[in-house]
Scaffold this active site. Structure first.
Site, PDB file in Angstrom:
ATOM      1  N   SER A   1      17.506  -2.575   8.816  1.00  0.00           N
ATOM      2  CA  SER A   1      18.906  -2.167   8.853  1.00  0.00           C
ATOM      3  C   SER A   1      19.403  -1.917   7.429  1.00  0.00           C
ATOM      4  O   SER A   1      18.810  -1.136   6.694  1.00  0.00           O
ATOM      5  CB  SER A   1      19.716  -3.237   9.592  1.00  0.00           C
ATOM      6  OG  SER A   1      21.015  -2.795   9.867  1.00  0.00           O
TER       7      SER A   1
ATOM      8  N   ASP B   1      18.773   4.082  18.535  1.00  0.00           N
ATOM      9  CA  ASP B   1      19.397   2.988  17.794  1.00  0.00           C
ATOM     10  C   ASP B   1      20.856   3.344  17.515  1.00  0.00           C
ATOM     11  O   ASP B   1      21.160   4.423  17.011  1.00  0.00           O
ATOM     12  CB  ASP B   1      18.633   2.780  16.483  1.00  0.00           C
ATOM     13  CG  ASP B   1      19.074   1.541  15.708  1.00  0.00           C
ATOM     14  OD1 ASP B   1      20.169   1.016  15.973  1.00  0.00           O
ATOM     15  OD2 ASP B   1      18.308   1.112  14.826  1.00  0.00           O
TER      16      ASP B   1
ATOM     17  N   HIS C   1      17.446  -2.312  17.728  1.00  0.00           N
ATOM     18  CA  HIS C   1      17.771  -2.230  16.302  1.00  0.00           C
ATOM     19  C   HIS C   1      16.798  -3.105  15.513  1.00  0.00           C
ATOM     20  O   HIS C   1      16.979  -4.303  15.378  1.00  0.00           O
ATOM     21  CB  HIS C   1      19.205  -2.690  16.089  1.00  0.00           C
ATOM     22  CG  HIS C   1      19.662  -2.596  14.669  1.00  0.00           C
ATOM     23  ND1 HIS C   1      19.620  -1.426  13.951  1.00  0.00           N
ATOM     24  CD2 HIS C   1      20.162  -3.543  13.822  1.00  0.00           C
ATOM     25  CE1 HIS C   1      20.088  -1.649  12.738  1.00  0.00           C
ATOM     26  NE2 HIS C   1      20.415  -2.922  12.630  1.00  0.00           N
TER      27      HIS C   1
END
Length: 547
Positions: free
Chosen positions: A236, A459, A488
Site C-alpha cells: 500500500s 483493489d 488489498h
C-alpha cells in the site's frame, strides 16, 4: 484502480488544478537532490552501520512468541541537520530459520534481511517477523531475517498526536452520503481544529514527518542492519516509500516488492489519488453487494445488489434514529463495512452482522462496529501520522469550494466512500506546516535490479491504475496482476500463483517478464447470521494495510 464503468460515468468530473500551497512553500533544501539532506543521510547511515542494532528482548507491550527480538535505530529528525535532534525507530527481527519446509535435511543459506513496511501512513510492521510461521511464508523465512519497524511518528518511534486519545472515539456518529450544507460546515470546523491540534501537540518537528524522510530512514535502517543493499517489501503506502527509495538510492536496492502499489505520479499525490480511491471503492462495494445477493438464501438481504443496498440503507436509517448498543450509529456502520473494500475475508462476517441486525439481533453488529476505547491511543496515533505525512508531502487545495465541487460531482456516481474520504483528508486544506513538492518517481534502465509489483485488478484502496503507472516509471519492473480480485495486498495471501511469483523473486531474483497474470483466488463461503460457518476455512492473515 477506477473501474471502467464507474470512470466512464464519472468522465465529466473535472479535477481541479491544485491551489497554491499556503504561505511558506516547500521546506528549503528538502528536495531529493538537496546537498544538505544527501550529506545528512550519508552521515546518519555511517553512524548507524557503526552502531548496528542491539537486538534484545522486546518490551512487555511487544513481547511475542517465535524468537522475535527488538532494538532501536537513531535517525535525524531533520536530515539537513544530522547533528541536531535525533529520534529512535523501533525495529523488530526474527532470524532466518535456515530450514527448508519441504526438505528438513537441507540447510537454506541466509540471503540477508527482508524489511517490511505495511503502509498507512501510520501503520507499524513490528509484528511482521512473526509471519514466518505461516506456510505461505516459511520458504522466505528460511532465507531471510524478517524485519519490521515502526516508522517515524508511529508509536513507539517518536509518536505523533493531534487530539487527546480520550476524545478520539466519539460516537455514535453520522455518515451521510450526500451531506447537508450545515453538516459540511460542521466538518470544515472540525478539520480546522484538528490541523491546529496537530501543530499544538506535535510541535515544530511536525514538518519533518514526510515520505521523503521515511525513505531516508529506510536507508539508515539498511545500514544499521549491516546490509550493503536493501531487500524490501512495501504494501500500500509502503510501495510509495519503496519507489522513493529506488529513485533516491538506486544503487542500494537488492530486491524490492511493491504490493498494492499507489499511483506515484506527482500530479496525483495525494489529492487526486484520494479522488481515485473513492471512485474505486464504489466498484468494490458493488462487488460485495453482488456477492451478498448471490447468497440471499443465507443472508436474506436481497436477491440483487440494489436490494442489498436498500437493506444497508435501512440499517443506517434505523441506527440514525437509535444507536445500537448506544455506540453504533451510521458512522460506525460505515467504518465496519468499509473493510469489505479491503479484503473479501470480511464479507461473510459483515453480511451476517447486517442480516442479524435487521432481524432484531444487534449483538453481532455491535461487536464488529463499536469503538474499543482500549485501541483509541493507537488509532489516534495512526490518524495523526497519516494526516501529517500526506499533508506535508504535497500541495492540497486550500479553498473548501474546490473540495466541495470535486467531491459533490464524484459522490453522484460514487457515494459510498467519497465524503468519508473528504473528512479524513480535509485537515490538509488548513495545514499549518510547509508543503513539499512530490518527487518525480522513476528509475532509468539498469539503474536498479528489476522490481516486482503485485496488484489486484479491483483493489479499491490502491486502484489498479497506480500499479500500471508504477510499472511504467520503474524501468525493468515486472507487474503480476491477480485478475478480477480486489484484496488489498496479495503477497503471501491465498493465491498460490501470486505466491509462486513472490517466492521466485525473493529467493532467486526471477521475474516473469514485464507483465504476468494470475487467476483470482476463490470467493469466500457465506457464513450464517447465527455465527455458524456455512463453509470454508479461516482466512490466511494478510500483511497489507493502510492505504
Amino acid at each position: 484502480m477506477r473501474t471502467a464503468a464507474l470512470y466512464t460515468a464519472a468522465g465529466a468530473l473535472l479535477l481541479t488544478t491544485l491551489a497554491a500551497a499556503p504561505a511558506g512553500g516547500a521546506t528549503p533544501g528538502a528536495g531529493p537532490s538537496g546537498t544538505a539532506e544527501t550529506r545528512g543521510v550519508a552521515v546518519a547511515a555511517a553512524r548507524a552501520r557503526a552502531a548496528g542494532v542491539d537486538f534484545g528482548r522486546c518490551s512487555a507491550g511487544q513481547d511475542a512468541p517465535g524468537g522475535m527480538q527488538c532494538g532501536t535505530v537513531r535517525v535525524p529528525l531533520d536530515y539537513a541537520r544530522p547533528d541536531g535532534e535525533r529520534i529512535e525507530l523501533t525495529v523488530s527481527r526474527v532470524r532466518a530459520t535456515h530450514r527448508d519446509p519441504h526438505n528438513g535435511r537441507r540447510r537454506v543459506p541466509r540471503q540477508g534481511a527482508l524489511v517490511h513496511n505495511p503502509g498507512g501512513p501510520g501503520a507499524s510492521s513490528t509484528y511482521f517477523p512473526l509471519i514466518g510461521v505461516f506456510p505461505e511464508w516459511r520458504r522466505i523465512a528460511a532465507a531471510y531475517d524478517l524485519v519490521g519497524y515502526a516508522p517515524r511518528g508511529v508509536a513507539p518511534s517518536a509518536p505523533l498526536s493531534c487530539v487527546d486519545p480520550g476524545h478520539f472515539f466519539e460516537g455514535p456518529t453520522q455518515a451521510p452520503a450526500h451531506p447537508s450544507e450545515a453538516y459540511k460546515r460542521q466538518r470544515v470546523a472540525q478539520a480546522k481544529a484538528y490541523a491546529r491540534g496537530c501543530a499544538r501537540r506535535s510541535g515544530a518537528g511536525l514538518r519533518f514527518y514526510t515520505s521523503l524522510n521515511n525513505a531516508r530512514d529506510l536507508d539508515v535502517l539498511r545500514a544499521a542492519l549491516g546490509e550493503d543493499r536493501l531487500t524490501f517489501m512495501g504494501v500500500s503506502y509502503g510501495t510509495y516509500i519503496g519507489a522513493l527509495y529506488a529513485t533516491l538510492f538506486p544503487s542500494h536496492v537488492r530486491r524490492m516488492v511493491l504490493d498494492a502499489a499507489v499511483d506515484p505520479d506527482p500530479a496525483r499525490v495525494w489529492y487526486r489519488d484520494n479522488l481515485d480511491q473513492s471512485a474505486a471503492f464504489e466498484g468494490r462495494w458493488a462487488d460485495f453487494r453482488a456477492w451478498v445477493a448471490r447468497h440471499h438464501d443465507v443472508y436474506r438481504l436481497g436477491r440483487t445488489a440494489a436490494r442489498v443496498q436498500r437493506s444497508y440503507d435501512t440499517a443506517g436509517e434505523r441506527l440514525a434514529a437509535r444507536a445500537a448498543g448506544g455506540r453504533v450509529g451510521p458512522g460506525q456502520l460505515h467504518n465496519a463495512f468499509l473493510t469489505t473494500g479491503y479484503y473479501d475475508d470480511y464479507w461473510p462476517s459483515r453480511a451476517a452482522a447486517l442480516s442479524a441486525y435487521l432481524r432484531g439481533d444487534a449483538g453481532p453488529l455491535v461487536r464488529l462496529a463499536a469503538p474499543d476505547p482500549g485501541t483509541a491511543t493507537g488509532a489516534e496515533n495512526g490518524s495523526a501520522v497519516y494526516t501529517a505525512v500526506e499533508c506535508n508531502d504535497a500541495p492540497w487545495p486550500a479553498q473548501w469550494r474546490v473540495w466541495d465541487r470535486d467531491n459533490t460531482r464524484l459522490a453522484r456516481v460514487a457515494p459510498f466512500e467519497t465524503w468519508d474520504n473528504v473528512w479524513t483528508n480535509l485537515p490538509c486544506a488548513y495545514w499549518p506546516a510547509p508543503r513539499q513538492q512530490p518527487l518525480d518517481v522513476r528509475t532509468g534502465p539498469g539503474r536498479t535490479p528489476p522490481v516486482l509489483i503485485l496488484a489486484a485488478e479491483r483493489d479499491a484502496a490502491t486502484p489498479y491504475a497506480g500499479a500500471l503507472e508504477m510499472n511504467r516509471r520503474l524501468a525493468g519492473s515486472a507487474l503480476v496482476t491477480e485478475r478480477g480480485a480486489g484484496s488489498h495486498g496479495i503477497g503471501g495471501g491465498p493465491n498460490p500463483c501470486v505466491n509462486a511469483h513472490l517466492e521466485a523473486y525473493l529467493l532467486a531474483g526471477r521475474v516473469p517478464g514485464r507483465r504476468a497474470t494470475c487467476a483470482p483466488h476463490p470467493e469466500p463461503e457465506p457464513q450464517a447470521p447465527s455465527g455458524r460457518a456455512a463453509g470454508g476455512t479461516p482466512p490466511v492473515p494478510r500483511t497489507g494495510g493502510g492505504a
